[in-house]
Design a protein around this motif. Structure first.
Motif, short mmCIF file in Angstrom:
data_model
loop_
_atom_site.label_atom_id
_atom_site.label_comp_id
_atom_site.label_asym_id
_atom_site.label_seq_id
_atom_site.Cartn_x
_atom_site.Cartn_y
_atom_site.Cartn_z
N ALA A 1 0.85 -1.20 0.00
CA ALA A 1 0.00 0.00 0.00
C ALA A 1 0.88 1.24 0.00
N GLU A 2 1.55 1.51 1.08
CA GLU A 2 2.68 2.42 1.16
C GLU A 2 3.82 1.59 1.73
N GLY A 3 5.02 2.05 1.60
CA GLY A 3 6.12 1.29 2.18
C GLY A 3 7.37 1.36 1.35
N GLY A 4 8.48 0.97 1.97
CA GLY A 4 9.76 0.96 1.28
C GLY A 4 10.77 0.16 2.06
N ALA A 5 11.95 0.04 1.51
CA ALA A 5 13.02 -0.70 2.17
C ALA A 5 14.36 -0.21 1.67
N VAL A 6 15.39 -0.47 2.47
CA VAL A 6 16.76 -0.17 2.06
C VAL A 6 17.62 -1.40 2.31
N THR A 7 18.46 -1.73 1.34
CA THR A 7 19.46 -2.79 1.48
C THR A 7 20.83 -2.19 1.22
N TRP A 8 21.87 -2.91 1.60
CA TRP A 8 23.23 -2.46 1.31
C TRP A 8 24.13 -3.67 1.16
N ILE A 9 25.24 -3.44 0.49
CA ILE A 9 26.19 -4.54 0.28
C ILE A 9 27.30 -4.45 1.31
N ASP A 10 27.88 -5.61 1.63
CA ASP A 10 28.96 -5.66 2.61
C ASP A 10 30.15 -4.84 2.13
N ARG A 11 30.78 -4.18 3.08
CA ARG A 11 31.95 -3.37 2.75
C ARG A 11 32.85 -3.28 3.98
N PRO A 12 34.16 -3.43 3.81
CA PRO A 12 35.07 -3.27 4.95
C PRO A 12 34.84 -1.92 5.62
N GLY A 13 34.72 -1.93 6.93
CA GLY A 13 34.48 -0.69 7.66
C GLY A 13 33.02 -0.44 7.96
N LEU A 14 32.12 -1.21 7.33
CA LEU A 14 30.69 -1.11 7.63
C LEU A 14 30.29 -2.30 8.49
N ASP A 15 29.82 -2.03 9.67
CA ASP A 15 29.33 -3.07 10.57
C ASP A 15 27.83 -3.22 10.31
N ASN A 16 27.41 -4.34 9.71
CA ASN A 16 26.01 -4.51 9.33
C ASN A 16 25.06 -4.42 10.52
N GLY A 17 25.47 -5.02 11.64
CA GLY A 17 24.62 -4.98 12.82
C GLY A 17 24.46 -3.57 13.36
N GLU A 18 25.56 -2.84 13.41
CA GLU A 18 25.51 -1.46 13.89
C GLU A 18 24.69 -0.59 12.97
N LEU A 19 24.87 -0.76 11.65
CA LEU A 19 24.13 0.04 10.69
C LEU A 19 22.63 -0.25 10.79
N TYR A 20 22.28 -1.53 10.93
CA TYR A 20 20.86 -1.89 11.09
C TYR A 20 20.28 -1.23 12.34
N ARG A 21 21.01 -1.30 13.45
CA ARG A 21 20.52 -0.68 14.70
C ARG A 21 20.36 0.83 14.54
N ASP A 22 21.26 1.46 13.81
CA ASP A 22 21.14 2.91 13.61
C ASP A 22 19.93 3.25 12.74
N PHE A 23 19.64 2.41 11.73
CA PHE A 23 18.41 2.62 10.96
C PHE A 23 17.18 2.48 11.86
N MET A 24 17.20 1.49 12.75
CA MET A 24 16.08 1.31 13.67
C MET A 24 15.91 2.54 14.57
N LEU A 25 17.01 3.05 15.08
CA LEU A 25 16.95 4.22 15.96
C LEU A 25 16.40 5.44 15.24
N ILE A 26 16.98 5.75 14.10
CA ILE A 26 16.64 7.00 13.42
C ILE A 26 15.23 6.96 12.84
#
Length: 402
Positions: free
Chosen positions: A203-228
């Protein structure tokens, strides 16, 4: 008279059951269905993580914010797109840099893109228009050639890059492929739309994905998306309901753009049917190609060069006509009961962008793409008889223009 809509949602009993299941569960905001939807989107795209939000626009903006993009920075995107690709740049306080399309194409011109990169450029937002992915290898080559200009801003995520970030406006391209990889697993970050007119809808909605990269912590990035995305609150609503776990902290001044379980319930059912839905759309695009290309029409090609679009939109151009005649064709189709559209009126033609100083005269290729473009209906509620009728009606009109 026959009435053919442009892009209605294809909702089956499965989607209805998914929404009802959430309603009956007693938990209708962000919860287990949303988390499952995130897991399945990530698995479908071929990434480790996905974040579900209330729109692609929110996904684009929050990604820019997490990268620390703001005043003094520049972000490049296409002049030939919907406003959401560019308005998010202004929302975070950065400067919008628009690039013209290639001559005869719907995507940004590489040479003009390269010329637009400066030390202030922090990201590029390519647009996967119509469900056809941008040439990401070509874009990567341009950014590599200009990496000496790149200056990070000290942000912990931007510091992981040695060039501007590729933030794909993949609103149209869920399920499209680029050299064997699905949209979502090609650009640094990819933002999808699940709006009512998209191939897959919540109906409405969206999503964001990202690719692995040295220096990017996937868990930390996910938690920051949840926070913001939820007011900067340290616990989501589901966690707060656990006995004795009411207390929370506000760790940043965030926003409110989470997805709900009702939306995710619809999306999970759509995802179960998605490959079948895209297959049908591709059949419709193939029939249009077979009918209109021999008559001299050009179109956005959904296949070629190792890539395959998801048949989201059928962008057709009628060479030799201008805006007035194009609008007349759309009116003639409407008189026959067929709803058509135009994708897109270039951003510099809109008041808000003219007021920012943009002038369509500086984007001649984009204007030429626009002035004779017509988008035909492509959706899975079209019957074979409907498609025959659309083809017959448009063929008659095209022949009358000779």
């Amino acid at each position: 008279m026959r009435k053919i809509s442009f892009s209605p949602p294809d909702i089956s009993e499965a989607e209805i059951a998914g929404a009802v299941s959430a309603l009956r569960s007693g938990w209708i905001t962000t919860g287990q269905k949303t988390k499952l939807f995130e897991e399945r989107i990530a698995a479908y795209c071929g990434t480790n993580r996905a974040v579900c939000l209330n729109s692609c626009t929110a996904a684009l903006e929050l990604t820019l914010r997490l990268l620390g993009v703001g005043p003094g920075d520049e972000v490049i995107t296409s002049a030939y797109t919907y406003t959401a690709s560019a308005s998010v740049i202004a929302h975070v306080g950065a400067s919008i840099v628009l690039v013209d399309t290639a001559d005869g194409g719907f995507h940004m011109d590489y040479g003009k893109l390269a010329d637009a990169i400066t030390p202030r450029t922090k990201a590029v937002i390519p647009v996967d228009i119509g469900g056809v992915m941008y040439d990401y290898d070509g874009l990567s080559a341009v950014l590599e050639s200009k990496k000496h200009l790149f200056r990070s801003n000290g942000n912990k995520y931007l510091d992981a890059f040695d060039r501007p970030v590729i933030l794909a406006d993949a609103a149209h391209s869920f399920g499209a492929t680029y050299h064997g990889k699905r949209s979502g697993a090609v650009a640094d970050f990819s933002c999808f739309s699940f709006h009512a007119v998209k191939n897959l809808t919540t109906a409405e909605g969206g999503a964001v994905t990202w690719i692995d990269r040295p220096g990017l912590d996937n868990g930390e990035l996910y938690r920051d998306f949840m926070l913001i995305s939820l007011h900067g609150q340290s616990k989501d609503a589901l966690s707060k309901l656990k006995p004795g776990r009411w207390e929370y902290d506000i760790v940043t001044l965030g926003y409110k753009c989470n997805m709900t379980d009702i939306m995710a319930g619809i999306g999970l059912a759509q995802l179960d049917r998605y490959d079948m839905l895209v297959k049908r759309r591709r059949e419709i695009v193939r029939r249009y190609d077979e009918a209109f290309v021999p008559l001299g029409a050009s179109r956005l090609a959904h296949t070629g060069g190792g890539c395959e679009g998801n048949a989201h939109l059928y962008l057709m151009r009628i060479p030799g006509i201008g805006e007035e005649k194009r609008n007349e064709v759309i009116e003639r189709m409407a008189a026959a009961g067929i709803a058509c559209n135009v994708h897109y009126k270039p951003l510099p033609m809109h008041s808000a962008y003219r007021n920012l100083g943009f002038d369509i005269a500086d984007y001649p290729n984009a204007y030429r793409q626009y002035e004779n473009e017509i988008t035909l209906p492509v959706h899975t509620l079209l019957t074979d008889d409907d498609i025959d009728y659309i083809i017959e009606t448009m063929t008659e009109i095209l022949k009358s223009l000779r």
